[in-house]
Design a protein around this motif. Structure first.
Motif, PDB file in Angstrom:
ATOM      1  N   ALA A  43      15.646 -22.172 -10.660  1.00 19.81           N
ATOM      2  CA  ALA A  43      14.985 -21.778 -11.907  1.00 19.81           C
ATOM      3  C   ALA A  43      15.644 -20.540 -12.479  1.00 19.81           C
ATOM      4  O   ALA A  43      16.261 -19.748 -11.762  1.00 19.81           O
ATOM      5  CB  ALA A  43      13.508 -21.488 -11.654  1.00 19.81           C
ATOM      6  N   GLN A  44      15.492 -20.367 -13.786  1.00 17.64           N
ATOM      7  CA  GLN A  44      15.769 -19.092 -14.428  1.00 17.64           C
ATOM      8  C   GLN A  44      14.458 -18.341 -14.553  1.00 17.64           C
ATOM      9  O   GLN A  44      13.425 -18.921 -14.898  1.00 17.64           O
ATOM     10  CB  GLN A  44      16.371 -19.293 -15.827  1.00 17.64           C
ATOM     11  CG  GLN A  44      17.864 -19.489 -15.827  1.00 17.64           C
ATOM     12  CD  GLN A  44      18.416 -19.662 -17.233  1.00 17.64           C
ATOM     13  OE1 GLN A  44      17.677 -19.840 -18.185  1.00 17.64           O
ATOM     14  NE2 GLN A  44      19.730 -19.629 -17.347  1.00 17.64           N
ATOM     15  N   ASN A  45      14.479 -17.046 -14.283  1.00 17.32           N
ATOM     16  CA  ASN A  45      13.254 -16.262 -14.331  1.00 17.32           C
ATOM     17  C   ASN A  45      12.650 -16.205 -15.726  1.00 17.32           C
ATOM     18  O   ASN A  45      11.426 -16.200 -15.877  1.00 17.32           O
ATOM     19  CB  ASN A  45      13.509 -14.838 -13.840  1.00 17.32           C
ATOM     20  CG  ASN A  45      13.937 -14.784 -12.393  1.00 17.32           C
ATOM     21  OD1 ASN A  45      15.104 -15.025 -12.082  1.00 17.32           O
ATOM     22  ND2 ASN A  45      13.014 -14.477 -11.498  1.00 17.32           N
ATOM     23  N   SER A  62      15.798 -15.673  -4.066  1.00 16.34           N
ATOM     24  CA  SER A  62      16.756 -15.524  -5.152  1.00 16.34           C
ATOM     25  C   SER A  62      18.014 -16.318  -4.800  1.00 16.34           C
ATOM     26  O   SER A  62      18.188 -16.771  -3.659  1.00 16.34           O
ATOM     27  CB  SER A  62      17.112 -14.056  -5.352  1.00 16.34           C
ATOM     28  OG  SER A  62      17.832 -13.571  -4.219  1.00 16.34           O
ATOM     29  N   SER A  83       3.113 -19.501 -14.661  1.00 22.59           N
ATOM     30  CA  SER A  83       4.115 -18.650 -14.024  1.00 22.59           C
ATOM     31  C   SER A  83       4.029 -18.837 -12.517  1.00 22.59           C
ATOM     32  O   SER A  83       2.943 -19.016 -11.962  1.00 22.59           O
ATOM     33  CB  SER A  83       3.856 -17.175 -14.387  1.00 22.59           C
ATOM     34  OG  SER A  83       4.801 -16.322 -13.780  1.00 22.59           O
ATOM     35  N   VAL A 129       8.770 -16.291 -12.163  1.00 24.43           N
ATOM     36  CA  VAL A 129       9.477 -17.259 -13.001  1.00 24.43           C
ATOM     37  C   VAL A 129       8.509 -17.695 -14.093  1.00 24.43           C
ATOM     38  O   VAL A 129       7.451 -18.277 -13.800  1.00 24.43           O
ATOM     39  CB  VAL A 129       9.940 -18.486 -12.197  1.00 24.43           C
ATOM     40  CG1 VAL A 129      10.531 -19.549 -13.126  1.00 24.43           C
ATOM     41  CG2 VAL A 129      10.947 -18.078 -11.134  1.00 24.43           C
ATOM     42  N   ALA A 168      15.288 -18.828  -7.565  1.00 30.11           N
ATOM     43  CA  ALA A 168      15.435 -18.284  -8.914  1.00 30.11           C
ATOM     44  C   ALA A 168      16.599 -17.315  -8.946  1.00 30.11           C
ATOM     45  O   ALA A 168      17.066 -16.841  -7.905  1.00 30.11           O
ATOM     46  CB  ALA A 168      14.153 -17.588  -9.353  1.00 30.11           C
ATOM     47  N   THR A 175      11.853 -21.591 -17.566  1.00 28.65           N
ATOM     48  CA  THR A 175      12.259 -22.855 -16.956  1.00 28.65           C
ATOM     49  C   THR A 175      11.179 -23.876 -17.264  1.00 28.65           C
ATOM     50  O   THR A 175       9.984 -23.565 -17.201  1.00 28.65           O
ATOM     51  CB  THR A 175      12.429 -22.696 -15.435  1.00 28.65           C
ATOM     52  OG1 THR A 175      13.474 -21.754 -15.172  1.00 28.65           O
ATOM     53  CG2 THR A 175      12.773 -24.012 -14.777  1.00 28.65           C
TER      54      THR A 175
END
Length: 365
Positions: A45-47, A93, A87, A80, A74, A50
């Protein structure tokens, strides 16, 4: 599909390409590596943003199957933000995963993200592919795969809404239409948001066999996870854009719903229900709990509020995963009108079953 794309009105005249494809594509069966008892599956995921269903559904389905070690990763530690709502907190990470799993993942699942050209994400995708991972792009996660250079000369698909962009930006990819997912060697790409559930069962089948996938499918209410799909049936058209703009601009009609986050909550059905309601362009959905909550699969949800503060509860929720979109769309049609339900269905790239369609048709004036 991101709601901002709709407001921007970027959809032009659709172009269609087609190539010969197998009648029933399947991912290659899992071959154990590195002495692992179970494969390692990463959902990245992108923080910042996503896509909710793209991220949560594969993670929830694979963990429920119990056939793999599934790690939510992430870019950075911390929260995220999912789009269009909710959320979560990832398990690790990118740097932490690389440290703990230097041999890499067996499967890498890439959802649609806010920035499909982020260098760190693209490097992670390239690295995992080079280490031998099968790479799966859910919905417009395919754009990140394309930017990473994995799709040159390969067959792939994506959300119908990005078709023109994909054809223009990546002419070297053999873009497929009317496929719920496309498998080309160790690459798998899917159509729009609703394809996340059948694609996840296809991955369970590759890892643990058809019987296991069928058993899990029955639990989820899914009896068909084949590639059959009619992506060319989806279009917003003038009415869709007018509905989106009208809903967005009439702020006095907007509503905010609370969804109570309980320990052990079914994250798959939750994601599908919230995703549908949050795409009406007049609904906001907030997660409510006194503290972070772990779902049935162990995914940590971070609430936006500690109490509902009088907000009405999000409608629905008493159905299995496969029925969630039909339930939500029928309720949306009843509350906001058929045009809004059709707008949501198009964004989800979801075709309602016959009974649900008849119910919606009855609501037309």
């Amino acid at each position: 599909m991101c709601r901002n794309w709709l407001i921007a009105g970027l959809l032009g005249v659709l172009q269609v390409t087609g190539c010969v494809h197998a009648a029933d594509e399947r991912l290659p069966g899992y071959q154990p590596r590195f002495g692992r008892e179970r494969p390692v599956v990463v959902v990245v995921a992108q923080n910042r943003m996503t896509e909710l269903t793209d991220f949560v559904v594969p993670l929830g389905v694979l963990r429920r199957a119990g056939v793999a070690r599934v790690v939510a990763v992430a870019g950075d530690p911390g929260a995220v933000q999912l789009m269009p709502a909710l959320s979560v907190r990832a398990d690790a990470s990118i740097a932490e995963f690389q440290r703990d799993f230097p041999q890499g993942a067996d499967y890498l699942i890439v959802p649609a993200v806010h920035d499909s050209q982020e260098p760190r994400l693209l490097e992670f995708i390239r690295q995992q592919a080079a280490l031998g991972a099968s790479v799966i792009g859910i919905c417009d996660g395919v754009l990140a795969l394309a930017h990473a250079g994995l799709l040159r000369g390969r067959r792939a698909t994506g959300h119908w809404y990005s078709r023109e962009q994909r054809l223009s930006d990546f002419p070297g990819t053999l873009w497929q239409e009317n496929r719920r997912y496309v498998v080309d060697g160790q690459l798998m790409t899917t159509a729009g948001v609703s394809a996340a559930l059948p694609a996840s069962l296809a991955l369970v089948e590759a890892i643990a066999g058809t019987a296991k996938a069928r058993e899990l499918g029955q639990e989820l209410g899914v009896d068909d996870w084949s590639t059959r799909h009619d992506s060319e049936a989806f279009v917003l058209g003038r009415q869709g854009y007018l509905t989106a703009a009208g809903n967005y601009l009439t702020r006095w009609r907007h509503e905010t719903f609370a969804v109570t986050l309980l320990p052990g909550i079914d994250e798959v059905s939750l994601a599908l229900r919230v995703d549908a309601w949050a795409r009406t362009f007049r609904t906001q959905v907030l997660g409510v709990a006194t503290q972070p909550v772990f779902s049935a699969s162990g995914l940590e949800f971070i609430p936006q509020r500690t109490e509902s503060g009088g907000l009405p509860p999000l409608p629905g929720g008493a159905v299995n995963a496969a029925q969630t979109f039909d339930e939500a769309l029928a309720a949306i049609a009843s509350r906001y009108g058929v045009a809004t339900a059709n707008l949501v269905a198009a964004q989800l790239e979801y075709r309602q079953n016959a009974t649900a369609r008849q119910h919606v048709e009855m609501l037309k004036p």
